[in-house]
Design an enzyme around this catalytic site. Structure first.
Site, mmCIF file in Angstrom:
data_model
loop_
_atom_site.group_PDB
_atom_site.id
_atom_site.type_symbol
_atom_site.label_atom_id
_atom_site.label_comp_id
_atom_site.label_asym_id
_atom_site.label_seq_id
_atom_site.Cartn_x
_atom_site.Cartn_y
_atom_site.Cartn_z
ATOM 1 C CB ALA A 402 -1.120 -0.031 0.814
ATOM 2 C CB THR A 403 1.242 4.162 -2.108
ATOM 3 O OG1 THR A 403 1.353 3.534 -3.267
ATOM 4 C CG2 THR A 403 1.949 5.795 -2.021
ATOM 5 C CE LYS A 418 -0.081 0.131 5.296
ATOM 6 N NZ LYS A 418 -0.231 -0.525 6.166
ATOM 7 C CG ASP A 514 6.366 -7.141 9.081
ATOM 8 O OD1 ASP A 514 7.142 -7.320 9.150
ATOM 9 O OD2 ASP A 514 6.001 -5.435 7.555
#
Length: 695
Positions: A402-403, A418, A514
């Protein structure tokens, strides 16, 4: 029946390979019984000692790091012992002339030694009776201890046979030069050595073949730049009886050391097998060889002749030639027509299934998003906040692809927007992240969700803006101001609190999967906020662990998670431990080939733990807090996940309300055991041929 046919041709085959098998090998495997082989990777069934570590993507094993720091020696062993000696009672029944019978064995492996910039001691293939012993560096290749009394006591009951790939001239160890191959039989002083015919320090892949024939008492070694063409003449041929050194069960693997040099010793591909036990009730029954033939096309020892059987009945008389031609024509015609019909069915069926799959995924996503409630803002507001998702407002890219844009809402609030594409894995990441955030809405150390929206092609999450970026940039940006210790300690404590909340206090357990410094954001007061939940998984309290494709960032991933794909709170704890060590030392998880975990553990064993503190702090830290963070980090990265603390205990240790967990002086070995299943290999006493393949 010739004497050669009375030997059992094959007892055990071990194959670790990072390249696809040939078509011939694949067809032979396909014809084998399903229970006679299994596939493994470098990330499974290995014991790693010292500086040994997996290469990215489990593409091989690095036995050393290209640095003089750290342990200096590493070892990688196949965790399951290999039978190499027939016990005396069984051997006596098979052959009255000998008390015990050794197996013959052969191995092939591809290795690479890359100086950085100087070369180290070299590497070795070994058979050893100990799975936990690691020898000395400084010429010893991690095979044997130095001459200290304590090391000799540790070695007293350890038996080792090794083939050296030696790249260092050590006159004290009777080395002929700095580029030779040698055989060590129970001692670092080689019983035979020779020129390899290749440049061992060239930094290119080299393949070695080692073969020991027990009846002939001869060991041969070949080396070549080609992985498939074994030279006709061996580089080393030694007449040696290994029966006195072999044990009933031993571990096969590799060892290497750097000594005063610095080189990367890598093994990329490995095949190992044993053969040659006499036929007895103690040895496995004869089986077909189901792996690829040896690369030099030499035949394997043939299997025993089958028992006589009655002759087959006489065949019927051959048909007339015209009948044969007509029969062949009909066969070909039927095959062509059948193939065309089958192809048409496959095309139609694939189209139908693909359409159903797409519709099902769209429906599943619609249901998933609807279950999360109504969107809290419109896509028009998100577009306006980012000036139409202008590329000039991009401030990052999420782990799920995602950017992330900086934006301003109509209220004047700065936000991070996002943006996901509504396709494939991005849709799944959006759902996972939104579900996680809605399940844990309030905690001071999580990035707050300000809203979300969706359209046909786009999915958007809106978070509060974190003006001080992320922890990774604060720690590692060159030329920037050094993050002070007070902010670092607060960040470690904050992330620990956030993980404890996710694991224990939310409506459902949330496994982040993560945890890393770039996913820890810093607000205006440099408080840590854990974010990026694109890989997160939600599990009910008391539910079964999640089995998934391992995801995350190498260096932060727990070894058992890489191996099994089972994500638990303990895998998050490991990632947090790496993060804590990174914050305290200022080192990335793997920097210049050095693992921060191995490096800190080495200093702890030398009673120099606080020496691991980031030098850029110039001593401006609270020593007790530094020691506490480092020890908490070490206990969180314990190779045995059962010995890691829960995050609640971590928080208590950091704030001083609970005692620190005792950390061993030496890093315990990483024992990567296979996930039990019905196809697991049988015991060595009863196993048929076992075939292992890494893709």
């Amino acid at each position: 029946m010739p004497p050669r046919c009375r030997r059992l041709p094959l007892l055990f085959i071990l194959l670790l390979a990072v390249r696809p098998l040939s078509a011939a090998a694949a067809s032979s495997i396909a014809a084998a019984p399903a229970s006679s082989y299994r596939r493994i990777s470098w990330a499974s069934n290995l014991t790693l000692l010292g500086s040994a570590s997996l290469l990215p993507g489990a593409a091989g094993v690095a036995l050393t790091t290209p640095s003089r720091d750290g342990v200096g020696a590493g070892r990688a062993l196949f965790s399951e012992p290999v039978r190499l000696l027939l016990p005396q009672d069984a051997a006596a029944s098979a052959s009255a002339s000998r008390a015990a019978t050794p197996a013959s064995f052969s191995t092939r492996f591809t290795f690479r030694i890359t100086p950085s910039p100087t070369y180290g001691d070299g590497l070795a293939f070994l058979l050893t009776s100990s799975r936990t012993f690691l020898g000395a560096s400084n010429g010893f290749l991690g095979l044997f201890p130095s001459s200290s009394a304590s090391d000799e006591g540790e070695l007293r009951d350890v038996s080792t046979v090794a083939v050296e790939i030696d790249t260092h001239l050590d006159v004290a160890l009777h080395d002929p030069d700095g580029n030779h191959v040698a055989l060590d039989a129970g001692s670092i002083f080689s019983v035979a050595s020779a020129q390899p015919g290749v440049d061992l320090k060239a930094g290119v892949p080299i393949t070695a073949w080692v073969e020991y024939r027990a009846p002939r008492r001869r060991l041969n070694v070949w080396l070549s730049y080609s992985p498939s063409r074994r030279p006709e003449k061996p580089a080393l041929s030694a007449d040696v009886d290994l029966s006195g050194l072999l044990r009933t069960y031993m571990y096969a693997g590799f060892s290497a050391s750097n000594g005063n040099g610095a080189a990367l010793h890598v093994v990329e591909r490995w095949t190992f097998r044993t053969f040659g036990f006499p036929n007895s009730s103690y040895a496995p029954p004869p089986t077909k060889y189901i792996g690829p033939m040896p690369p030099n096309n030499q035949p394997l020892p043939p299997p025993p002749s089958p028992s006589p059987s009655p002759p087959p009945p006489s065949p019927p008389p051959p048909p007339h030639p015209n009948h044969r031609r007509r029969h062949l024509f009909y066969k070909v015609l039927g095959g062509v027509l059948g193939g065309m019909v089958l192809l048409g069915l496959v095309v139609v069926g694939s189209a139908v299934l693909l359409g159903r799959s797409v519709r099902r995924k769209n429906q599943e996503h619609a249901v998933a998003s609807e279950d999360m409630g109504e969107a809290t803002l419109s896509m028009e507001v998100a577009r306006a906040a980012t000036k139409g998702f202008d590329s000039g407002n991009v401030i990052g890219v999420g782990g799920s692809g995602a950017t992330v844009y900086e934006g301003v809402l109509p209220s004047g609030s700065r936000v991070a927007v996002k943006r996901f594409q509504a396709i494939g894995s991005c849709t799944k990441a959006f759902d996972s992240e939104l579900k996680a955030m809605l399940n844990c809405p309030h905690h001071p150390n999580l990035v707050p969700l300000a809203g979300w929206c969706r359209s046909k092609d786009e999915l958007v999450l809106v978070y509060e803006f974190m003006p001080n970026g992320n922890l990774d940039s604060a720690l590692h940006t060159l030329g920037g101001a050094t993050l002070p210790w007070e902010a670092r300690f607060r960040a470690v404590y904050g992330v620990a609190s956030a993980l404890a909340y996710l694991h224990d206090e939310c409506e459902n357990r949330i496994i982040h999967r993560d945890v890393k410094s770039s996913n820890v954001m810093l607000d205006a007061e440099f408080n840590a906020r854990l974010g990026d939940f694109g890989l997160a998984r939600t599990v009910s309290h008391g539910g079964l662990p999640l089995t998934t494709q391992p995801a995350g960032t190498l260096g932060y991933l727990a070894p058992e998670y890489v191996h099994t794909g089972v994500a638990t709170e303990r895998s998050d704890v490991y990632s947090f431990g790496v993060l804590a060590l990174e914050v305290a030392t200022g080192r990335r998880p793997a920097e210049r080939g050095i693992s921060v975990v191995n490096w800190v553990w080495t200093l702890w064993g030398r009673r120099r733990l606080v020496d691991a503190a980031d030098r850029r702090l110039q001593g401006r830290f609270v020593a007790d807090e530094m020691r506490r963070v480092l020890l908490v980090g070490l206990c969180c990265v314990h190779p045995d996940c059962r010995k890691r603390p829960g995050m609640r205990r971590v928080v208590s240790m950091l704030d001083g309300t609970a005692p620190l967990i005792l950390v061993p002086d030496k890093m315990p070995p990483v024992l990567l055991q296979p996930v039990p299943n019905a196809s697991s290999m049988n015991s060595a006493d009863t196993a048929n041929t076992a075939f292992f393949s890494c893709r």
